[in-house]
Design an enzyme around this catalytic site. Sequence first.
Site, PDB file in Angstrom:
ATOM      1  N   ASP A  75      19.578  -0.583  -3.967  1.00 55.12           N
ATOM      2  CA  ASP A  75      20.985  -0.191  -3.903  1.00 55.12           C
ATOM      3  C   ASP A  75      21.279   0.856  -4.985  1.00 55.12           C
ATOM      4  O   ASP A  75      20.723   0.799  -6.099  1.00 55.12           O
ATOM      5  CB  ASP A  75      21.878  -1.417  -4.105  1.00 55.12           C
ATOM      6  CG  ASP A  75      23.247  -1.263  -3.460  1.00 55.12           C
ATOM      7  OD1 ASP A  75      23.568  -0.155  -3.002  1.00 55.12           O
ATOM      8  OD2 ASP A  75      24.009  -2.253  -3.405  1.00 55.12           O
ATOM      9  N   GLU A  87      28.103  -5.047   3.925  1.00 55.61           N
ATOM     10  CA  GLU A  87      27.978  -5.340   2.481  1.00 55.61           C
ATOM     11  C   GLU A  87      29.277  -5.037   1.743  1.00 55.61           C
ATOM     12  O   GLU A  87      29.678  -5.766   0.832  1.00 55.61           O
ATOM     13  CB  GLU A  87      26.829  -4.522   1.885  1.00 55.61           C
ATOM     14  CG  GLU A  87      26.478  -4.873   0.436  1.00 55.61           C
ATOM     15  CD  GLU A  87      27.198  -4.021  -0.609  1.00 55.61           C
ATOM     16  OE1 GLU A  87      27.041  -4.280  -1.807  1.00 55.61           O
ATOM     17  OE2 GLU A  87      27.934  -3.074  -0.207  1.00 55.61           O
TER      18      GLU A  87
END
Length: 464
Positions: free
Chosen positions: A279, A198
Amino acid sequence: MHFLYLSFSLLIILVHAYQPHNRLGERSFPYQYSTAEIKELISSLDPISSTQKHLERILIPRVSDTTNNVLVREYIIKILQDGFNGGKGWHVEEDEFEGDTPFGKKKFVNVVATKDPRASRRLILAAHFDSKYFAPPNDQFVGAIDSAFPCAVLLDLAESLDGMLESRVSQLEHDNLPVDEDEDLADTTLQLVFFDGEEAFVSWTDTDSIYGARHLAETWESTYVSYSSPSVVTSMTSRSSNSSTTNDDAMLGFIGPRRLMPPTSLSLLSTVEHLILLDLLGSKPPSEGRPMIKNYFKDTAWLYSALSSTEARIAALDAFVDPSIPESSDESAHMSKDSFVSYFHPLPAKASQMVNIGYMGDDHVPFLRRGVPVLHLIPEPFPRVWHTLADDATALDKASMRRWVVLMRIFVGEYLGLRPPLSTSREERSQEEVTGEEDDATLGSRDELVSHIHAITFLFSMTC
């Protein structure tokens, strides 16, 4: 993740590309947990201990294509393969590929774990397990909120809901679902996705970021549902605690074919009901107690609202309060029902005032562009420790950790219509609650309670 100040044209592409495929759509959850069931689901596995045992193994520098990254990945796979409390392990697949980075080619491996690979649709909970690259002497970045703790939440969900998910699979296999359960909803499984790559290696761009998410979304878009293959993604390497083979044909004998055969033109991507991405969670909320999570997409505003409502219901029971944390402690602030402040911004009063916000880059973007409904759970503004060495174990707040774990257990359980096992029957519990054994102020009127517990009718909206 990163803020993307998109051009107008790109924003239009994001908004107009967001068209859901054939899914169950907006609906009421079939079954709302009673007070006893909420408390049972919380007490069955201590929320803090559950996540801390995983953080002990995840909370290390774990940049993609490094030894530590492999260690964390193998830990996640083993936990899920082995199963919980003697139950069957999860079906685990690895999406392995090479990607071009500013530092040359790098190896990335997404981990996809599915409880019931024969199911016709999936609710995905996702987080990234890699950490950001920093050159020495700053190479000890461990990313506690980014995103070690979100990964720990996913593993907690796997363990805390495993028994109910296993029971659901058994009921489907033996054709003995409760008469008031919807078969379509029951054939929706929980899938956990741990994204690799990511983080950007240098600076966030379309090509230096979300390597794993871009590859997986593209793979699922171009892979079509096959009745003969049990694999969620047939091009992946499959693992199972019950079999050492990675051959799909050999695995067929263990898993069996898909339970329902959707249209042959249906891609694997379009069997995703929702993608819920976690997140930057787990840090202490702002001292003033203001909300920190926003709704970003009109199509999932109803799901965002359901999550916010679930939070309020749990808070009204004082179930976010950790008995081991003194009430006078800063960590307990805004957790009790008397001082509760929601983590979620309220939705606009009118639907016409809602807009799609497409400016934040994260693992959801490749899926969003391909029509997958997304719920993005990320604080804004980002916590102060973001991308600093201070994002270590000290950045995590126990009360906030407990709140996220408890909330996601209840929310995902109710989304899937899972029923926590209790010693008394549902009918007995319903009667107790209706006759006032529970707090009426918390549970609502008798009619509301009965309708919540016995509701079996769904409102389906099919959007193409």
